[in-house]
Design a protein around this motif. Structure first.
Motif: not given
Length: 214
Positions: A172-177
């Motif tokens: 989640y954090d990786k894809e949404t930065n």
């Protein structure tokens, strides 16, 4: 009626800002429940915790922790989510477990307040509820034979499966930065809503595990 209480704390750290990242921590258990009766409305009597609910969204005033701007000098916000359970044997052929998803107000903090960041943090909390619902589903479907085997499985198998779901937070954090890519954040908003809907049958914290027919 004998109540056994074990509280598992997995802190889900959601961090947004330049050069931010997310990680998970474990903590000592806490105890704030003296008894459980048929009402259960009083179970959550610790004002440091917010139990996940469709009617209760996070506000910046819920982030009451003291910012650690020395160790986390580039971080804009940290939110701590996890789950705890209340175990209660109600009959010889069934086990009752209450599994709650929570937000810890005093382990969460922010130094920047805007609606996009707050939404990102709320979605971390929602995603934590998704994972707790999956956990409830696994527990409810356990083929109960006896109490000892169930608790062994619960502690050594089900809990590990729950912890392994933390890859969702990282993705989640990786894809949404960390919420800074608005279009991707919106896609995740819908994805999380869809998962909550798919698991709506497991939205009740109360799980009753019954012996299966032979």
């Amino acid at each position: 009626m004998t109540v056994s209480k074990n509280i598992f704390l997995m802190l889900i750290i959601a961090i947004i800002g330049s050069l931010l990242f997310s990680f998970n921590l474990s903590n000592d258990s806490i105890s704030h429940v003296d008894k459980v009766d048929s009402d259960f409305s009083h179970v959550i009597d610790d004002d440091s915790l917010i139990v996940w609910s469709t009617d209760r969204k996070l506000e910046w005033s819920d982030f009451l922790g003291i910012p650690d701007t020395v160790k986390f000098k580039r971080f804009k916000a940290i939110s701590a989510n996890g789950y705890f359970d209340i175990k209660n044997k109600i009959k010889g052929d069934s086990i009752e477990v209450f599994i709650y998803c929570y937000f810890d107000r005093y382990k969460s903090w922010s130094i920047w307040e805007d609606k996009e960041l707050l939404n990102h943090e709320q979605r971390h909390f929602d995603l934590a509820e998704v994972i707790v619902r999956k956990f409830r589903k696994r527990v409810s479907n356990y083929p109960l034979k006896n109490e000892n085997s169930f608790w062994y499985w619960y502690r050594n198998v089900a809990l590990n499966e729950y912890l392994n779901e933390k890859s969702y937070y990282q993705l989640y954090d990786k894809e949404t930065n960390h919420g800074t890519i608005i279009e991707i954040q919106q896609k995740w908003d819908k994805k999380i809503d869809d998962m909550l809907e798919e698991l709506k049958d497991y939205s009740n914290p109360r799980v009753v595990v019954r012996k299966k027919d032979r």
